[in-house]
Motif scaffolding. Structure first.
Motif: not given
Length: 94
Positions: A2-10
């Motif tokens: 795992k390198i990077f994560s970003l939250s997204y929203f529904v």
């Protein structure tokens, strides 16, 4: 890895006696060889580009351009680091 994560929203809007907006938070993850959302897996060699549309409100739209079409993700945080990380890895494929 795992390198990077970003939250997204529904975002869901329900209309009963009044309008109710619900947000479900999910995670977009950049791995060493792919990008995953909770619904899809995108191998890096299937991604052509990544971009986003800034907005004056709290939401921005992140676009992942793939060989299966364009996928959009609603984000609140600035996605520029995710874009930079993905684009740097895409250079290995093109």
């Amino acid at each position: 890895m795992k390198i990077f994560s970003l939250s997204y929203f529904v975002i869901t809007r329900k209309i009963d006696l009044h309008i109710q907006i619900e947000e479900e938070e999910k995670t977009l993850i950049l791995w060493s060889d792919r990008v995953t959302s909770e619904e899809h897996t995108f191998p890096l060699n299937a991604i052509h580009d990544i971009s986003f549309k800034p907005s004056p409100n709290r939401y921005k739209i992140l676009y992942l351009h793939t060989n299966r079409g364009v996928f959009s993700f609603v984000v609140k945080d600035n996605p520029e680091e995710m874009i930079r990380q993905i684009k740097s890895r895409l250079e290995d494929y093109f």
